[in-house]
Design a protein around this motif. Structure first.
Motif, short mmCIF file in Angstrom:
data_model
loop_
_atom_site.label_atom_id
_atom_site.label_comp_id
_atom_site.label_asym_id
_atom_site.label_seq_id
_atom_site.Cartn_x
_atom_site.Cartn_y
_atom_site.Cartn_z
N ARG A 22 46.74 7.43 59.54
CA ARG A 22 47.02 6.89 58.21
C ARG A 22 47.98 7.79 57.44
NH1 ARG A 22 42.12 6.36 56.23
NH2 ARG A 22 42.07 8.43 55.33
N TYR A 73 43.34 -5.54 68.35
CA TYR A 73 44.55 -5.41 69.16
C TYR A 73 44.24 -5.81 70.59
CZ TYR A 73 46.45 -2.91 65.21
OH TYR A 73 46.88 -2.59 63.95
N GLU A 112 48.02 12.03 58.43
CA GLU A 112 49.15 12.68 59.10
C GLU A 112 49.37 14.10 58.61
OE1 GLU A 112 52.81 10.56 59.12
OE2 GLU A 112 52.33 9.66 61.05
N SER A 138 47.89 0.71 66.41
CA SER A 138 47.47 0.51 65.01
C SER A 138 48.37 1.25 64.03
CB SER A 138 46.02 0.99 64.85
OG SER A 138 45.92 2.37 65.12
N GLY A 139 49.52 1.73 64.47
CA GLY A 139 50.48 2.37 63.56
C GLY A 139 50.31 3.86 63.43
N ASN A 192 46.82 3.77 60.31
CA ASN A 192 47.67 3.11 59.33
C ASN A 192 47.35 1.62 59.19
OD1 ASN A 192 49.81 3.54 57.46
ND2 ASN A 192 51.18 2.40 58.79
N THR A 193 47.05 0.95 60.32
CA THR A 193 46.78 -0.48 60.27
C THR A 193 45.54 -0.79 61.10
OG1 THR A 193 49.18 -0.83 60.19
CG2 THR A 193 47.80 -2.77 60.52
N SER A 241 48.23 4.24 68.60
CA SER A 241 49.65 3.94 68.42
C SER A 241 49.85 2.48 68.06
CB SER A 241 50.43 4.29 69.70
OG SER A 241 50.31 5.67 70.00
#
Length: 417
Positions: free
Chosen positions: A154, A135, A366, A150-151, A130-131, A148
């Motif tokens: 996607r 990190y 997803e 990174s969100g 998603n992002t 997790s």
């Protein structure tokens, strides 16, 4: 006064020993872990020097502090300058710092340097998350934890719609794939029938199909049943032809017998005719001879007619056998042609369904959570890691641990069958 001075010295000695022990412990842990420093690692450096003359500890505050390993892989320290650090352990860097300071300032005693990692260099997550981005790394960071951060996978605002599209396309692909398996088994059976081989060869396209043995066994049973029926029809025609040939032979022998009888009767008839003309025999005897000759000639005609009819039936049986063989070959060829056409059509339908699944995954990875079995699609994790000998790419699982600086590539992939 002397007692106070001695106590102060003892306290300073204890502090120095504690600091030295702490530095040695940190260095030992770093060496045990064998962690190699890299660009963007942040280090916390402390330097102290024991002064045996007065029993005090001198802190090198000008050198102590937080530093970041630069793009060239070096640390830039006051008085020391650029110090190579990438690829080394914290213990090795600490030892080098002490040696450099003693060399620069011509010190009698080796300064004690403590080097600990204040912050690891980050990891990078890219692909179907998603992002995507950079990190911070923490010890025991796994691939799943990084995803997790990174969100997660996607997803889009219309994720539910893409999930439904994925489910529909997956269902269609499953139906098409099942039909394709049956058609491949049928094609293998038809090819075996045309080649007149007793067994069906397993097609390469079916080798990874779970129910391939059952499909081939079913087609083998059908091939045997059809082959047995075909052989029985050929045998029936052969038996009929054999009976007719036997009948022709019997009629031929019968005709030969009748021919000899007719010859004898004809001779007797001619004899009666001469005797009648001479008045030595009655007309009734001559008439009887004529009737017997006429009956034999009639029977001979019937025998010849029956023989001709039997020969015609033999010719018909031969033609029926030729037609049966030709029909068998033509039917197998037509079925094989139809099967090839259906396989081509199913191939196009499968391609379309997989493209729709790929599009749904491209819009929202997803959608995979609606396929928990992973039979249609899966998430693939690749890690790009530079161990000092150039970056290398490796496939990992979601529970595998990461190292600082790793690049995690997340991709959703369809399982092609």
């Amino acid at each position: 006064m002397q007692i106070r001075t001695a106590s102060a010295r003892s306290l300073r000695v204890l502090c120095f020993l504690a600091g030295a022990l702490l530095a040695l412990t940190s260095s030992a842990l770093a060496n045990d872990n064998s962690y190699r420093l890299g660009v963007m690692d942040k280090l916390r450096i402390r330097v102290a020097e024991w002064q045996p003359a007065d029993g005090t500890v001198r802190n090198w505050d000008a050198v102590s502090g937080d530093y970041t390993i630069g793009p060239t892989g070096s640390l830039s320290l006051p008085f020391v300058g650029d110090l190579p650090a990438a690829g080394k352990t914290t213990g090795e860097v600490a030892k080098t710092i002490g040696e450099e300071l003693r060399s620069k300032f011509a010190l009698r005693n080796l300064p004690s340097a403590s080097v600990e990692i204040a912050q690891f260099r980050p990891v990078f997550v890219t692909g179907d998350v998603n992002t995507p981005g950079e990190y911070p790394y923490a010890p025991n960071l796994t691939v799943l934890k990084a995803v997790s951060l990174s969100g997660g996978l996607r997803r889009s605002d219309a994720g539910q719609r893409f999930a439904r599209d994925f489910i529909d396309a997956r269902g269609d692909a499953a139906v098409y794939d099942s039909s394709r398996g049956r058609l491949l088994a049928r094609r293998a059976r038809l090819q075996a029938e045309i080649a007149r081989v007793p067994e069906i060869k397993m097609p390469a396209e079916l080798e990874k199909t779970p129910n391939a043995p059952q499909l081939i066994a079913s087609e083998a049973a059908l091939m045997k049943s059809r082959r047995d029926r075909y052989e029985l029809q050929l045998k029936a025609l052969a038996d009929l032809r054999g009976l007719l040939e036997t009948e022709v032979q019997s009629l031929s022998r019968k005709a030969e017998t009748q021919k000899r009888q007719l010859q004898l009767v004809s001779e007797d008839r001619d004899k009666m005719a001469r005797l009648t003309e001479q008045g030595l025999a009655t007309s009734s005897r001559r008439l009887t001879s004529e009737e017997r000759a006429a009956d034999l000639e009639s029977n001979m005609l019937d025998t010849d007619t029956a023989a001709l009819r039997a020969k015609q039936d033999i010719n018909k049986a031969n033609q029926d056998e030729v037609n049966l063989r030709n029909d068998w070959e033509a039917q197998r060829g037509k079925e094989l042609q139809d099967t090839e056409a259906e396989l081509e059509k199913l191939g196009l339908q499968l391609t379309t369904s997989r493209e729709m699944m790929a599009e749904a995954l491209a819009q929202s990875a997803e959608a995979l959570k609606f396929d928990p079995s992973g039979q249609a699609a899966t998430i693939k994790y690749l890690v790009v890691r530079d161990d000092g000998q150039g970056p290398k790419e490796m496939t990992v699982g979601e529970n595998d641990k990461l190292l600082p600086g790793d690049v995690i590539k997340v991709s959703s992939e369809l399982l092609m069958q």
